[in-house]
Design a protein around this motif. Sequence first.
Motif, mmCIF file in Angstrom:
data_model
loop_
_atom_site.group_PDB
_atom_site.id
_atom_site.type_symbol
_atom_site.label_atom_id
_atom_site.label_comp_id
_atom_site.label_asym_id
_atom_site.label_seq_id
_atom_site.Cartn_x
_atom_site.Cartn_y
_atom_site.Cartn_z
ATOM 1 N N UNK A 73 1.084 -1.247 0.085
ATOM 2 C CA UNK A 73 0.102 -0.067 0.077
ATOM 3 C C UNK A 73 0.977 1.319 -0.026
ATOM 4 N N UNK A 74 2.092 1.181 0.721
ATOM 5 C CA UNK A 74 2.783 2.635 0.629
ATOM 6 C C UNK A 74 3.550 2.693 -0.518
ATOM 7 N N UNK A 75 3.992 1.698 -1.147
ATOM 8 C CA UNK A 75 4.875 1.991 -2.423
ATOM 9 C C UNK A 75 3.772 2.016 -3.260
ATOM 10 N N UNK A 76 2.689 1.626 -3.574
ATOM 11 C CA UNK A 76 1.779 1.821 -4.725
ATOM 12 C C UNK A 76 1.406 3.433 -4.473
ATOM 13 N N UNK A 77 0.923 3.760 -3.204
ATOM 14 C CA UNK A 77 0.653 5.408 -3.098
ATOM 15 C C UNK A 77 1.759 6.064 -3.570
ATOM 16 N N UNK A 78 3.070 6.015 -2.991
ATOM 17 C CA UNK A 78 4.067 6.859 -3.307
ATOM 18 C C UNK A 78 4.458 6.815 -4.847
ATOM 19 N N UNK A 79 4.795 5.679 -5.357
ATOM 20 C CA UNK A 79 5.236 5.646 -6.862
ATOM 21 C C UNK A 79 3.816 6.187 -7.714
ATOM 22 N N UNK A 80 2.677 5.945 -7.276
ATOM 23 C CA UNK A 80 1.512 6.575 -8.039
ATOM 24 C C UNK A 80 1.493 7.817 -8.124
ATOM 25 N N UNK A 81 1.886 8.632 -6.968
ATOM 26 C CA UNK A 81 2.032 9.895 -6.774
ATOM 27 C C UNK A 81 2.972 10.336 -7.499
ATOM 28 N N UNK A 82 4.021 9.675 -8.209
ATOM 29 C CA UNK A 82 5.227 10.100 -8.977
ATOM 30 C C UNK A 82 4.852 9.907 -10.523
#
Length: 503
Positions: free
Chosen positions: A85-94
């Motif tokens: 969930x953390x990486x999906x949110x972070x990379x999705x925002x980039x």
Amino acid sequence: MDFELKTFDLADACRQKCDALVAVVTDDGMAGDDPVSRLVQDARKSGDFESKPGKLLQAWRVEGVAARRVVIAGAGDGSGKRVQAAVQAAVGGLRHKAIKRLVVALPGSAGDDAVRAAVVATADSSYAYVATKSKADGRAIERVTLSVPASVTAHRQAFDAARGTAAGIEFARELGNLPPNVATPTRLGDEARKLAKAHGFRCEVLGPKEVERLGMGSFMAVARGSEEPLRFIVLQYRGAAESQAPVVLVGKGITFDSGGISIKPAPEMDEMKFDMSGAASVLGTFRALGELKPKLNVVGLIPACENLPDGRSMKPGDVLTSMSGQTIEVLNTDAEGRLILCDALTYAERFKPRAVVDIATLTGACVIALGGVRSGLFASDDNLARALQEAGDAALDLCWRMPLDDEYGDGLKTNFADVANVAGRPAGSVTAAKFLQRFAGKYPWAHLDIAGTAWKGGAAKGSTGRPVGLLVQYLLSQQDGKATATTKATAPAKAGRRKAAAR
């Protein structure tokens, strides 16, 4: 996208020259004295950041950090699911930023599950479809460095498996997202041949004449309404001795489903290009096998065609003769997936398989039952069901076992053939599985109904690549002849009922 795994702590990560640094933070916090740890500590004190999964804090040009952008991503307890969930949110925002090189720093507590989740989530969140667009975005991430504080050797196996899985998922997503005038049965056959050439697989692509000689009357009837010729794809990966019985994967390959004479409503019919997602998942799994080269034998079978209305189309009331010799009364031409799968399940017998798993966007009823979270799992063998469920849990590609009580098959009785192709609305996903079970009695068999998980609609419309993650994890668990299925296929209807009740 190139992935690499390196050992360095957050202080070292701060010195990496890259476009963006994603620091994954757990509930334990960051006690270091590096710039990012200090940023997290200050943000927590002021109440501007908490480590709940998916919570983000973004910063630009942080003093002492080489990366232009810093993203702090909360990951709760640091489990694979929370890191995902953390990486999906972070990379999705980039995604829409000019990010070519990315560093993802995992916390000290990260285990293999977190490593797998981080790789797959990074690839998933950065994927962008451009195949049929006139102009590509040009903002794709090219290189990702995953950093772990512990030894790289300790996580190498999990990292390599995740990297191969991510490649397979992306391959399946790309095929699923192609429009139906591009992703035709012929195109699927061509993609299978390319995979075989690139990775040393055996491959046969059979056309209408060969399929007719095999006696696949059920499959042929579905294809009659289309001008696109059908294809029956046979892929073989040999990673073990020839004497070792293979696992057979059967993928539904309806490249467009109008419903045939029982035509579907117009709204959202465009999404029926995703009806070949089972086929795409088999091809995606073989893409991963080419990378990972596990020690087992795998066969992929894909019956591919379109289901369209035409003067030659099958009609409600028609009786078909399947490859097995069983006759089928067609009561609804929109229940066509099971009609092509049943002949492929009969064909699978010639490989004397240790297990057969079919994957299909089979029923809207499964969407009603399970939504888009879990795929429906049906199995004639408890050990096979358990292995698939455990693989889905490990891969975060979840499934849920459904019952196969004999009584569910009563609705498929008909006065005019051995079996009807539908049994009414109640328990539609179960009765569809009961239909397939009739053709899978000579080996341990499982059916994955992915109608709710293979793609997303609305603003996020597109293929998910599921259940490639589950399938790859299952196959890796079967290496070196490990057995998870009994030698005799049984139908544990009571066990299925107990499981459903217990859950």
